[in-house]
Scaffold this active site. Structure first.
Site, PDB file in Angstrom:
ATOM      1  N   ARG A 189      30.857  56.335 -36.471  1.00  0.00           N
ATOM      2  CA  ARG A 189      32.265  56.528 -36.852  1.00  0.00           C
ATOM      3  C   ARG A 189      33.105  55.598 -35.987  1.00  0.00           C
ATOM      4  NH1 ARG A 189      35.715  61.986 -37.758  1.00  0.00           N
ATOM      5  NH2 ARG A 189      34.550  61.784 -39.705  1.00  0.00           N
ATOM      6  N   ARG A 223      33.287  68.509 -37.604  1.00  0.00           N
ATOM      7  CA  ARG A 223      32.362  68.768 -38.711  1.00  0.00           C
ATOM      8  C   ARG A 223      31.329  67.664 -38.908  1.00  0.00           C
ATOM      9  NH1 ARG A 223      37.087  71.155 -39.777  1.00  0.00           N
ATOM     10  NH2 ARG A 223      37.798  69.276 -38.736  1.00  0.00           N
ATOM     11  N   THR A 224      31.835  66.430 -38.958  1.00  0.00           N
ATOM     12  CA  THR A 224      30.948  65.350 -39.391  1.00  0.00           C
ATOM     13  C   THR A 224      29.848  65.114 -38.366  1.00  0.00           C
ATOM     14  OG1 THR A 224      32.823  64.374 -40.547  1.00  0.00           O
ATOM     15  CG2 THR A 224      30.888  62.978 -40.245  1.00  0.00           C
ATOM     16  N   HIS A 230      34.143  56.938 -46.173  1.00  0.00           N
ATOM     17  CA  HIS A 230      33.569  58.142 -45.561  1.00  0.00           C
ATOM     18  C   HIS A 230      32.591  58.709 -46.595  1.00  0.00           C
ATOM     19  CE1 HIS A 230      32.911  61.498 -43.107  1.00  0.00           C
ATOM     20  NE2 HIS A 230      34.143  61.920 -42.889  1.00  0.00           N
ATOM     21  N   LYS A 273      34.196  51.492 -19.221  1.00  0.00           N
ATOM     22  CA  LYS A 273      34.089  50.405 -18.229  1.00  0.00           C
ATOM     23  C   LYS A 273      34.216  49.045 -18.893  1.00  0.00           C
ATOM     24  CE  LYS A 273      30.757  53.144 -15.544  1.00  0.00           C
ATOM     25  NZ  LYS A 273      29.360  53.175 -15.090  1.00  0.00           N
TER      26      LYS A 273
HETATM   27  C1  NCD Z   1      38.321  63.241 -42.219  1.00  0.00           C
HETATM   28  C2  NCD Z   1      38.089  61.958 -41.466  1.00  0.00           C
HETATM   29  O1  NCD Z   1      37.864  61.931 -40.262  1.00  0.00           O
HETATM   30  O2  NCD Z   1      38.116  60.961 -42.149  1.00  0.00           O
HETATM   31  N1  NCD Z   1      37.744  64.362 -41.671  1.00  0.00           N
HETATM   32  C3  NCD Z   1      36.414  64.603 -41.842  1.00  0.00           C
HETATM   33  O3  NCD Z   1      35.575  63.794 -41.547  1.00  0.00           O
HETATM   34  N2  NCD Z   1      36.074  65.777 -42.397  1.00  0.00           N
HETATM   35  C4  NCD Z   1      39.733  63.442 -42.615  1.00  0.00           C
HETATM   36  C5  NCD Z   1      40.778  63.512 -41.547  1.00  0.00           C
HETATM   37  O4  NCD Z   1      40.580  63.095 -40.432  1.00  0.00           O
HETATM   38  O5  NCD Z   1      41.878  63.963 -41.883  1.00  0.00           O
END
Ligand code: NCD
Length: 295
Positions: free
Chosen positions: A99, A49-50, A127, A77
């Site tokens: 991320r 999703r993100t 987040h 590498k």
């Molecule tokens: C979350 C995350 O990656 O922090 N998911 C997300 O981004 N929608 C929560 C999760 O991983 O459970």
């Protein structure tokens, strides 16, 4: 606003401005604010999703989108995170969307690159765009946030989503409480919110049950008893019936059906999970527009 690392860095006014703009995008407003700019996503942890919603949001704002994937890159590498950030910067990125498993990774990337960095999830820490997209979903559903009661359920200890909510929602007037098994609760309570272990005790009092996945990859590895977890904390049809009639269920995804949520609840119209996903796009448009280059 240059970049967005944490909801802790946002004032309530800034959050409301972002939510207003996201609602405009959700209602069909368009912008080419990032035309000619390069938005580079670098996700060192898996994401559906993100990452896709950031990339779609950037494309809708007219940006060129570059996707860095560590699994098929020179990370394999031995290239370091810092050298990767410097490489993406040298290539002409205008915004980095990061991320990473380390809590401070987005802040470091901003320092090393000198670019606006938008945090797409770091460690257990932050987040911010998930919390904002969820606030947008709540605002649409409840016509305002003040006085709303949200219980976050499950693996709070390992959840960056919970921490971003705890920084953002109370500032908007939402009353947040936490429920989960003792071994998945945070060691400290700097937010001074109610913490408990009994879900059924609070179900009738809240407007929102916000479920979390057991994040084994982030430290809940010793927590193996999924069946025991479901028995106490899983959202079932029966537990749904204990909630107020207009109360809703939310989850940031990915959901684990049969663990924290059963099929009936996941697929019922009181679960806002896919609305949350949909709101990720306009919310990230608002964030990229406000936090991106030239601001
Ligand atoms: C979350 C995350 O990656 O922090 N998911 C997300 O981004 N929608 C929560 C999760 O991983 O459970």
């Amino acid at each position: 606003m240059s970049g967005l690392i944490s909801t802790r860095d946002l004032s309530p006014e800034q959050i409301n401005t972002l939510l207003d703009r996201a609602q405009e995008f959700a209602d069909g407003a368009t912008s080419q604010r990032l035309h000619g700019k390069v938005v580079t996503t670098a996700f060192f942890e898996p994401s559906t999703r993100t990452r896709l919603s950031f990339e779609l949001a950037a494309a809708k704002l007219g940006a060129e989108v570059l996707t860095f994937d560590p699994r098929t890159s020179s990370t394999t590498k031995g290239e370091s995170f810092r050298d990767t950030v410097l490489t993406l910067t040298a290539m002409g990125a205008d915004v980095l969307v990061i991320r990473h498993e380390l809590a401070d990774a987005a802040r470091w990337a901003a320092t090393w690159s000198g670019l606006p960095v938008v945090n797409a999830g770091t460690g257990r820490a932050d987040h911010p765009t998930q919390a904002l997209a969820d606030a947008l979903t709540l605002r649409q559903r409840f016509d305002g946030l003040d006085g709303l009661r949200v219980v976050i359920v499950g693996d709070i200890a390992n959840s960056r989503v919970a921490r971003s909510h705890l920084a953002a929602l109370p500032a908007l007037g939402v009353e947040v409480s936490l429920v989960g098994p003792p071994e998945l609760m945070p060691a400290a309570n700097p937010w001074q919110v109610d913490m408990g272990h009994d879900l059924e005790e609070v179900l009738g009092d809240v407007d929102v049950v916000y479920l979390l996945r057991i994040q084994k990859e982030r430290g809940a590895s010793g927590f193996g008893d999924a069946a025991g977890y479901s028995a106490r904390y899983g959202m079932t049809r029966e537990r749904l019936s204990m909630m107020k009639p207009n109360a809703v269920v939310m989850h940031p995804g990915p959901i684990n059906r049969g663990v924290e949520i059963d099929d009936f609840v996941a697929d019922c119209d009181r679960a806002l999970i896919l609305t949350q996903v949909g709101n990720g796009v306009p919310m990230r448009m608002a964030v990229l527009e406000a936090a991106g280059p030239g601001r």
